[in-house]
Design a protein around this motif. Structure first.
Motif, short mmCIF file in Angstrom:
data_model
loop_
_atom_site.label_atom_id
_atom_site.label_comp_id
_atom_site.label_asym_id
_atom_site.label_seq_id
_atom_site.Cartn_x
_atom_site.Cartn_y
_atom_site.Cartn_z
N THR A 32 0.83 -1.20 0.00
CA THR A 32 0.00 0.00 0.00
C THR A 32 0.87 1.25 0.00
O THR A 32 0.57 2.23 -0.71
CB THR A 32 -0.95 -0.01 1.22
N HIS A 33 1.93 1.23 0.77
CA HIS A 33 2.84 2.38 0.82
C HIS A 33 3.40 2.68 -0.57
O HIS A 33 3.38 3.82 -1.03
CB HIS A 33 3.98 2.10 1.80
N PHE A 34 3.90 1.65 -1.25
CA PHE A 34 4.50 1.87 -2.57
C PHE A 34 3.45 2.23 -3.61
O PHE A 34 3.70 3.07 -4.49
CB PHE A 34 5.34 0.67 -3.00
N LEU A 35 2.29 1.64 -3.55
CA LEU A 35 1.21 2.02 -4.49
C LEU A 35 0.82 3.48 -4.30
O LEU A 35 0.56 4.19 -5.28
CB LEU A 35 -0.01 1.10 -4.31
N ASP A 36 0.79 3.93 -3.06
CA ASP A 36 0.48 5.32 -2.77
C ASP A 36 1.54 6.25 -3.37
O ASP A 36 1.22 7.28 -3.96
CB ASP A 36 0.37 5.54 -1.26
N ARG A 37 2.80 5.88 -3.24
CA ARG A 37 3.88 6.70 -3.81
C ARG A 37 3.78 6.75 -5.33
O ARG A 37 4.01 7.79 -5.94
CB ARG A 37 5.25 6.16 -3.39
N ILE A 38 3.44 5.63 -5.94
CA ILE A 38 3.29 5.59 -7.40
C ILE A 38 2.15 6.52 -7.82
O ILE A 38 2.28 7.30 -8.76
CB ILE A 38 3.04 4.15 -7.90
N ALA A 39 1.03 6.45 -7.10
CA ALA A 39 -0.14 7.28 -7.43
C ALA A 39 0.16 8.76 -7.26
O ALA A 39 -0.27 9.59 -8.07
CB ALA A 39 -1.33 6.88 -6.56
N ARG A 40 0.91 9.11 -6.22
CA ARG A 40 1.22 10.52 -5.98
C ARG A 40 2.17 11.10 -7.01
O ARG A 40 2.23 12.31 -7.19
CB ARG A 40 1.80 10.71 -4.57
#
Length: 113
Positions: A32-40
């Protein structure tokens, strides 16, 4: 975002795996942390395709296996990015070529398995 979460993207894969095995973090939390960074940072277009649902499903499966005492290897539960030149069933493997844009793979390369 807590300081510990912010530092996740600076940690080595081996360290993340150790934290998962120790129960300090779950595969889902890290994914979830990495997916959030990708989305941002979507404007960077660093990823040609993001399979968020698939990644979260795999993270949940990794967490369930670990809870049952089953480890699939030293990097169990650590999310990875697959380059678009490598076939992974259900995703495009364009290899950066416009002629392969939109061609969905029906096979998965050994390296991905």
């Amino acid at each position: 975002m807590p300081e510990q979460d912010t530092a996740l993207h600076f940690r080595e894969a081996r360290e993340l795996a150790r934290a998962i095995r120790a129960g300090e973090l779950s595969s889902r939390q890290i994914t979830t942390h990495f997916l959030d960074r990708i989305a941002r940072a979507a404007d960077l277009a660093a990823y040609s395709e993001v399979t968020a649902e698939r990644a979260l499903a795999q993270a949940d499966a990794a967490d369930r296996l670990l809870a049952a005492g089953i480890s699939m290897g030293p990097l169990h539960g650590v999310p990875v990015a697959v380059k678009d030149s490598v076939q992974w069933a259900g995703t495009t493997a364009s290899g950066g070529s416009q002629t392969r844009r939109g061609v969905v793979s029906d096979e998965t390369a050994t390296a991905v398995r």
